[in-house]
Design a protein around this motif. Structure first.
Motif, PDB file in Angstrom:
ATOM      1  N   GLY A  38      11.045  35.754  48.062  1.00 27.93           N
ATOM      2  CA  GLY A  38      11.181  35.814  46.621  1.00 27.93           C
ATOM      3  C   GLY A  38      12.424  35.853  46.093  1.00 27.93           C
ATOM      4  O   GLY A  38      13.243  35.954  46.727  1.00 27.93           O
ATOM      5  N   ASP A  39      12.534  35.908  44.886  1.00 28.91           N
ATOM      6  CA  ASP A  39      13.965  35.882  44.178  1.00 28.91           C
ATOM      7  C   ASP A  39      14.707  37.151  44.544  1.00 28.91           C
ATOM      8  O   ASP A  39      16.025  37.213  44.645  1.00 28.91           O
ATOM      9  N   ASN A  40      14.029  38.265  44.655  1.00 28.12           N
ATOM     10  CA  ASN A  40      14.666  39.487  44.861  1.00 28.12           C
ATOM     11  C   ASN A  40      14.991  39.682  46.324  1.00 28.12           C
ATOM     12  O   ASN A  40      15.291  40.746  46.795  1.00 28.12           O
ATOM     13  N   GLY A  41      14.599  38.846  47.157  1.00 22.72           N
ATOM     14  CA  GLY A  41      14.839  38.978  48.531  1.00 22.72           C
ATOM     15  C   GLY A  41      13.559  39.562  49.505  1.00 22.72           C
ATOM     16  O   GLY A  41      13.563  39.659  50.667  1.00 22.72           O
ATOM     17  N   GLU A  42      12.606  39.767  48.667  1.00 23.28           N
ATOM     18  CA  GLU A  42      11.402  40.379  49.600  1.00 23.28           C
ATOM     19  C   GLU A  42      10.743  39.184  49.948  1.00 23.28           C
ATOM     20  O   GLU A  42      10.470  38.032  49.333  1.00 23.28           O
ATOM     21  N   LYS A  43       9.846  39.617  51.070  1.00 24.14           N
ATOM     22  CA  LYS A  43       9.030  38.572  51.704  1.00 24.14           C
ATOM     23  C   LYS A  43       7.628  38.398  51.271  1.00 24.14           C
ATOM     24  O   LYS A  43       7.231  39.591  50.802  1.00 24.14           O
ATOM     25  N   ILE A  44       7.328  37.340  50.646  1.00 20.18           N
ATOM     26  CA  ILE A  44       6.069  37.150  50.153  1.00 20.18           C
ATOM     27  C   ILE A  44       5.053  36.256  51.073  1.00 20.18           C
ATOM     28  O   ILE A  44       5.697  35.047  51.457  1.00 20.18           O
ATOM     29  N   GLU A  45       3.786  36.674  51.120  1.00 20.25           N
ATOM     30  CA  GLU A  45       2.846  35.890  51.995  1.00 20.25           C
ATOM     31  C   GLU A  45       1.834  35.550  51.217  1.00 20.25           C
ATOM     32  O   GLU A  45       1.297  36.014  50.283  1.00 20.25           O
ATOM     33  N   GLU A  46       1.810  34.043  51.109  1.00 20.95           N
ATOM     34  CA  GLU A  46       0.889  33.196  50.230  1.00 20.95           C
ATOM     35  C   GLU A  46      -0.397  32.599  51.295  1.00 20.95           C
ATOM     36  O   GLU A  46      -0.028  32.113  52.513  1.00 20.95           O
ATOM     37  N   VAL A  47      -1.518  32.743  51.174  1.00 27.34           N
ATOM     38  CA  VAL A  47      -2.472  32.485  51.886  1.00 27.34           C
ATOM     39  C   VAL A  47      -3.348  31.202  51.313  1.00 27.34           C
ATOM     40  O   VAL A  47      -3.682  31.418  50.018  1.00 27.34           O
ATOM     41  N   THR A  48      -3.608  30.212  51.992  1.00 29.02           N
ATOM     42  CA  THR A  48      -4.254  29.065  51.363  1.00 29.02           C
ATOM     43  C   THR A  48      -5.559  28.708  52.204  1.00 29.02           C
ATOM     44  O   THR A  48      -5.533  28.844  53.379  1.00 29.02           O
ATOM     45  N   PHE A  49      -6.705  28.759  51.558  1.00 24.07           N
ATOM     46  CA  PHE A  49      -8.118  28.693  52.358  1.00 24.07           C
ATOM     47  C   PHE A  49      -8.466  27.214  52.300  1.00 24.07           C
ATOM     48  O   PHE A  49      -8.508  26.618  51.243  1.00 24.07           O
ATOM     49  N   VAL A  50      -8.829  26.599  53.468  1.00 19.50           N
ATOM     50  CA  VAL A  50      -9.001  25.308  53.474  1.00 19.50           C
ATOM     51  C   VAL A  50     -10.545  25.134  54.086  1.00 19.50           C
ATOM     52  O   VAL A  50     -10.763  25.991  55.025  1.00 19.50           O
ATOM     53  N   ASP A  51     -11.319  24.612  53.490  1.00 19.74           N
ATOM     54  CA  ASP A  51     -12.803  23.640  54.267  1.00 19.74           C
ATOM     55  C   ASP A  51     -12.468  22.721  55.131  1.00 19.74           C
ATOM     56  O   ASP A  51     -11.733  21.799  54.704  1.00 19.74           O
ATOM     57  N   VAL A  52     -12.870  22.704  56.263  1.00 23.53           N
ATOM     58  CA  VAL A  52     -12.768  21.771  57.274  1.00 23.53           C
ATOM     59  C   VAL A  52     -14.243  21.343  57.813  1.00 23.53           C
ATOM     60  O   VAL A  52     -15.006  22.298  57.994  1.00 23.53           O
ATOM     61  N   THR A  53     -14.527  20.207  58.051  1.00 28.83           N
ATOM     62  CA  THR A  53     -15.493  19.489  58.856  1.00 28.83           C
ATOM     63  C   THR A  53     -15.333  18.926  60.007  1.00 28.83           C
ATOM     64  O   THR A  53     -14.469  18.081  59.986  1.00 28.83           O
ATOM     65  N   LEU A  54     -16.146  19.259  61.064  1.00 32.10           N
ATOM     66  CA  LEU A  54     -15.920  18.780  62.238  1.00 32.10           C
ATOM     67  C   LEU A  54     -17.187  18.083  62.672  1.00 32.10           C
ATOM     68  O   LEU A  54     -18.390  18.390  62.247  1.00 32.10           O
ATOM     69  N   TRP A  55     -17.190  16.952  63.476  1.00 29.28           N
ATOM     70  CA  TRP A  55     -18.479  15.972  63.701  1.00 29.28           C
ATOM     71  C   TRP A  55     -18.425  16.045  65.195  1.00 29.28           C
ATOM     72  O   TRP A  55     -17.412  15.864  66.017  1.00 29.28           O
ATOM     73  N   GLY A  56     -19.600  15.748  65.678  1.00 29.57           N
ATOM     74  CA  GLY A  56     -20.003  15.056  66.931  1.00 29.57           C
ATOM     75  C   GLY A  56     -19.481  16.456  68.123  1.00 29.57           C
ATOM     76  O   GLY A  56     -19.716  17.577  67.985  1.00 29.57           O
ATOM     77  N   ARG A  57     -19.062  16.015  69.176  1.00 28.51           N
ATOM     78  CA  ARG A  57     -18.770  16.960  70.308  1.00 28.51           C
ATOM     79  C   ARG A  57     -17.788  18.156  69.923  1.00 28.51           C
ATOM     80  O   ARG A  57     -17.787  19.221  70.224  1.00 28.51           O
ATOM     81  N   GLN A  58     -16.774  17.839  68.900  1.00 29.31           N
ATOM     82  CA  GLN A  58     -15.962  18.673  68.442  1.00 29.31           C
ATOM     83  C   GLN A  58     -16.669  19.840  67.637  1.00 29.31           C
ATOM     84  O   GLN A  58     -16.476  21.024  67.532  1.00 29.31           O
ATOM     85  N   ALA A  59     -17.784  19.426  66.678  1.00 29.90           N
ATOM     86  CA  ALA A  59     -18.516  20.405  66.004  1.00 29.90           C
ATOM     87  C   ALA A  59     -19.062  21.420  67.228  1.00 29.90           C
ATOM     88  O   ALA A  59     -19.328  22.497  66.895  1.00 29.90           O
ATOM     89  N   GLU A  60     -19.576  20.891  68.395  1.00 29.39           N
ATOM     90  CA  GLU A  60     -20.441  21.656  69.155  1.00 29.39           C
ATOM     91  C   GLU A  60     -19.516  22.574  70.030  1.00 29.39           C
ATOM     92  O   GLU A  60     -19.769  23.808  70.039  1.00 29.39           O
ATOM     93  N   LEU A  61     -18.208  22.124  70.284  1.00 29.06           N
ATOM     94  CA  LEU A  61     -17.213  23.089  70.954  1.00 29.06           C
ATOM     95  C   LEU A  61     -16.840  24.134  70.067  1.00 29.06           C
ATOM     96  O   LEU A  61     -16.567  25.164  70.318  1.00 29.06           O
ATOM     97  N   ALA A  62     -16.368  23.713  68.812  1.00 30.86           N
ATOM     98  CA  ALA A  62     -16.078  24.785  67.772  1.00 30.86           C
ATOM     99  C   ALA A  62     -17.213  25.707  67.496  1.00 30.86           C
ATOM    100  O   ALA A  62     -16.888  27.053  67.820  1.00 30.86           O
ATOM    101  N   GLY A  63     -18.448  25.373  67.365  1.00 30.88           N
ATOM    102  CA  GLY A  63     -19.412  26.365  67.239  1.00 30.88           C
ATOM    103  C   GLY A  63     -19.726  27.313  68.613  1.00 30.88           C
ATOM    104  O   GLY A  63     -20.003  28.533  68.499  1.00 30.88           O
ATOM    105  N   GLN A  64     -19.329  26.717  69.872  1.00 28.54           N
ATOM    106  CA  GLN A  64     -19.615  27.296  70.956  1.00 28.54           C
ATOM    107  C   GLN A  64     -18.369  28.552  71.056  1.00 28.54           C
ATOM    108  O   GLN A  64     -18.516  29.607  71.764  1.00 28.54           O
ATOM    109  N   TYR A  65     -17.150  28.229  70.615  1.00 32.87           N
ATOM    110  CA  TYR A  65     -15.777  28.670  71.359  1.00 32.87           C
ATOM    111  C   TYR A  65     -15.269  29.431  70.065  1.00 32.87           C
ATOM    112  O   TYR A  65     -14.389  30.296  70.302  1.00 32.87           O
TER     113      TYR A  65
END
Length: 168
Positions: free
Chosen positions: A41-68
């Motif tokens: 920030g302007d005063n030298g302190e560290k500021i943490e910003e969080v961005t939330f993102v929705d992601v959609t996976l299809w096919g085998r990647q969706a299965e692996l994501a659900g499993q692991y």
């Protein structure tokens, strides 16, 4: 004019995943990611910003994501932006939402980092998977084995020949 629609995200899963299937049998997995950014920030302190993102996976990647993957696990997603538009049935207003359609996924960290389940015996994450368009899934991407380290000069020579494989 050329067009590029490419997104790369490295973050943590914000909720447990659920895999569902289309009537044709294609796996679909919607997940939420939190991506952190630390700035000063302007005063030298560290500021943490969080961005939330929705992601959609299809096919085998969706299965692996659900499993692991589970809440808290780190994951790297490459994909594209997609704008969903619909009419709200309650208010009649037009609504829209920007999300990422994942095309490549790589698990980050081992089983002990950030939860997860599944691969108990291996002690690490399964290899990265790659899939094609949403209605198809591609086989796992094969990687070449590392060069043998039998001789220092031979290993250095084979390493110099891999300059064409650098993605940047």
């Amino acid at each position: 004019m050329a067009n590029v629609n490419k997104v790369m995200l490295l973050g943590n899963i914000t909720r447990d995943l659920e895999v569902r299937y289309t009537p044709k049998g294609t796996a679909v997995c919607d997940l939420g990611m939190a991506v952190n950014r630390i700035r000063t920030g302007d005063n030298g302190e560290k500021i943490e910003e969080v961005t939330f993102v929705d992601v959609t996976l299809w096919g085998r990647q969706a299965e692996l994501a659900g499993q692991y993957l589970a809440k808290g696990r780190s994951v790297f997603i490459e994909g594209r932006l997609q704008l969903d538009q619909w009419d709200d049935k309650q208010t009649g207003q037009k609504r829209q939402r920007l999300r990422v359609v994942g095309e490549n996924m790589q698990f980050i960290g081992g089983q002990g980092q950030g939860g997860g389940g599944g691969n108990q015996g291996g002690g690490g994450s399964p290899p990265a998977q790659q899939s094609g368009p949403p209605q198809q899934s591609a086989p796992p991407q094969q990687s070449s084995p590392p060069p043998s380290n039998q001789g220092g000069a031979a290993a250095a020579d084979s390493f110099d020949n891999d300059d064409d494989d650098i993605p940047f």
